[in-house]
Design a protein around this motif. Sequence first.
Motif, PDB file in Angstrom:
ATOM      1  N   GLN A 198       1.283  -1.135   0.491  1.00 55.66           N
ATOM      2  CA  GLN A 198       0.217   0.129   0.362  1.00 55.66           C
ATOM      3  C   GLN A 198       0.731   1.233   0.502  1.00 55.66           C
ATOM      4  N   HIS A 199       1.913   1.298   0.352  1.00 56.51           N
ATOM      5  CA  HIS A 199       2.853   2.397   0.636  1.00 56.51           C
ATOM      6  C   HIS A 199       4.140   1.857   0.565  1.00 56.51           C
ATOM      7  N   LEU A 200       4.665   2.307  -0.491  1.00 52.80           N
ATOM      8  CA  LEU A 200       5.914   2.157  -1.300  1.00 52.80           C
ATOM      9  C   LEU A 200       6.330   3.889  -1.652  1.00 52.80           C
ATOM     10  N   ALA A 201       8.099   3.946  -1.196  1.00 49.38           N
ATOM     11  CA  ALA A 201       8.763   5.054  -1.111  1.00 49.38           C
ATOM     12  C   ALA A 201      10.115   4.777  -1.752  1.00 49.38           C
ATOM     13  N   LEU A 202      10.328   5.530  -3.185  1.00 46.98           N
ATOM     14  CA  LEU A 202      12.002   4.186  -4.104  1.00 46.98           C
ATOM     15  C   LEU A 202      12.570   6.039  -4.434  1.00 46.98           C
ATOM     16  N   ALA A 203      11.581   7.459  -3.712  1.00 42.56           N
ATOM     17  CA  ALA A 203      12.942   8.266  -3.472  1.00 42.56           C
ATOM     18  C   ALA A 203      14.350   8.145  -3.467  1.00 42.56           C
ATOM     19  N   GLY A 204      15.100   8.545  -4.767  1.00 43.87           N
ATOM     20  CA  GLY A 204      16.856   9.008  -4.732  1.00 43.87           C
ATOM     21  C   GLY A 204      17.081   7.388  -5.571  1.00 43.87           C
ATOM     22  N   CYS A 205      16.582   7.004  -5.974  1.00 49.80           N
ATOM     23  CA  CYS A 205      16.934   5.000  -6.772  1.00 49.80           C
ATOM     24  C   CYS A 205      16.759   5.723  -7.894  1.00 49.80           C
ATOM     25  N   ILE A 206      18.494   6.541  -7.799  1.00 48.28           N
ATOM     26  CA  ILE A 206      18.588   7.148  -9.440  1.00 48.28           C
ATOM     27  C   ILE A 206      18.453   6.034 -10.547  1.00 48.28           C
ATOM     28  N   GLU A 207      18.623   4.757 -10.600  1.00 45.14           N
ATOM     29  CA  GLU A 207      18.738   3.821 -11.779  1.00 45.14           C
ATOM     30  C   GLU A 207      17.445   3.719 -12.634  1.00 45.14           C
ATOM     31  N   LEU A 208      15.971   4.110 -11.773  1.00 47.08           N
ATOM     32  CA  LEU A 208      15.176   3.285 -12.215  1.00 47.08           C
ATOM     33  C   LEU A 208      14.262   4.314 -12.922  1.00 47.08           C
ATOM     34  N   THR A 209      13.331   3.640 -13.900  1.00 46.87           N
ATOM     35  CA  THR A 209      13.429   3.926 -15.585  1.00 46.87           C
ATOM     36  C   THR A 209      11.908   4.091 -14.938  1.00 46.87           C
ATOM     37  N   ASP A 210      11.448   4.465 -16.509  1.00 52.49           N
ATOM     38  CA  ASP A 210       9.374   3.984 -16.794  1.00 52.49           C
ATOM     39  C   ASP A 210       9.171   3.073 -15.884  1.00 52.49           C
TER      40      ASP A 210
END
Length: 484
Positions: free
Chosen positions: A278-290
Motif C-alpha cells: 500500500q505504501h511504496l517509497a522509491l525516492a532517490g533510486c536514481i537508476e529507475l526508469t519508466d
Amino acid sequence: MSYIDALPSDEESCYYAEHLELRPDPATTSISGAPLAALDRPPPAVTDDQLAAIIPHCPNLTSAVLSGVPDLSSRTLILLAQSAPRLAHLDISGCTGVTAHGLHALAAHGADALTSVALNRVRGVTDPALARLVRGLPRLARLEMDALPLVTAVAVRDVWIFGRALRNWSMAGCLQVTDSGFPWVLDCERLRGPFLEDRERREEGGGGEGGVGEAVDEGTAGTETGSARRKTWLESLPPLVLPATHKLNELRALDLSHCIKLTDAAILGVVAHAPRIQHLALAGCIELTDRAMHAVCALGGHLTAIDIAGLERVTDEGAFALASACRRLQVVDISFIHSLSDLAVLELAALPRLQRLAAAGLPRLTDNAVCFLAEHAAALETLHLSYCAQLTLDGVRALLRRLGKLEHLGLCGVPALGRRGVRRFSEAPPEGYDEGKQGVYRVFRAGNVRALGEFLEKEEWRRREAERVNVLFQPRGDDSRALY
C-alpha cells in the motif's frame, strides 16, 4: 506502567514496568538530524551501565525504545533478551555500540513475542547478524534497517525468504544493496535495454560501443590490469528464484529510498512477490526508469501512497501510467523530476482520493496544471509546489479559491510569492535559511492558507477596480481596499 525518559526507581516499579522509552535528546543532533560529534554532545540522561542495572528486574517489559542511550552495548541487549520474554517492540536506532552478539541474543530469546525491531543507523550490523535475526524471529512484522552501511544483498535475500509475516519493511539508505537481494522473475530479462547493457560494459571495462576486448589497451592486453574487471562475489550471486506461491502477502509498506544501486529488475521482483503493498517509497533510486513505474502499476488498487522523488529517468509516460492504473492513490511525491511537465500533474489531479501531493522542483510546471488541480482535486489537504518557478499569483489564487480542504501549502522558491504583503501569512523560516541562496520561504498552514486567499482576492478586486476607473494599480501589503 510506562516510563518515558526515566528509569524505574525501585524493584516494585521495575516489576510492573511494561513500556520503557528513552528518546534521544534534541541537543545531541544537529539541524540536519545528524548526530553531533562526541566532543560536542552533552552526556546522555541515562547511560548503558544504569540501564543494565535495572533491566534484569523488568520481566514484564513489552516495549523498549532505547535510541536515547547512545552507548548502549550488546551486554545490555543480551540482558534484555534474557529478562523480558514478553518483549514485542524494540528500537535501538542510533545505538552504534551494539554488535552481532546482541542481535544473536534477540534471535535466540525473542522468538516467541518480538514482532517489531528498529535497527536504523546501527553501523555495526552485518549480513550474518541480520540474517540470523530474521531467521530467529518468525513473527517479525516490522523491520526498520535504514542506513546500514555493511548490509548487502545477502541479508536482504534472507528477509525475502524468511520474513513471511512482515507488514512494514524499511531499508532506506542501504547503499550496498543491489538487485541480487530481490526476487528474480522471468520478465527481468525483458528489462535489459541499451542503458543497462552499456552500464554493464563499463563495469566490465568496456566504456565504449565495442565489446570488452576492444576497450583493452594494446600495450596492456596480456596483463592483469588491462584485462576486464572480474566480478566480485556479490556481483556473482545467483538469481533469487522463489516459487510463484512464495509471496509476502502481509507486506503493506516498503521503503527502498536512496538504495542507489537498484534497477527496474528489483522493482519487478518486489511487485511479483509482494502484491499487496500500500505504501511504496522509491525516492532517490536514481537508476529507475519508466519500466519500474509500469511494473508498479501491477499493484493497482492496493497502492495508496508512493514516493518517486528524484527519479530523473522517469518521464511523463511513467507518471501517467502510474496514475492511470493506481486509482486509489492518496499520497504522491513526484518532486525534483525535471523531465515531468503539466501532463503528469493533470493525470494525478484526476485521482478521486488524492489528499497529499508533492510536486516541488518541476521547472516545466505551469499555471495550467495548477488550475486543473483546483478544479478536480477537491480532497487535497497538503500541496507542495516549491521551486516551480513558472507559477504565478493567478494560479495560486485559483488554488485557494477552489480547494476548501487545503491545510498546508508550500511555495518556497517561487519568485511570484516575493510580492509585497505575502510574507506575513507564511511560517517563519527555519534557523539558517538564506533567502538570497534558497529563494523566498513561503509555507502556509491552516488559517493562514485561507487568509492568504482572501488577501489575493482583495488585491485582484483592487486591480480590476483600478482598471474600471482607469487609474494606475498600486499593490498594497495590508488588508485595505483603498485604491490609493
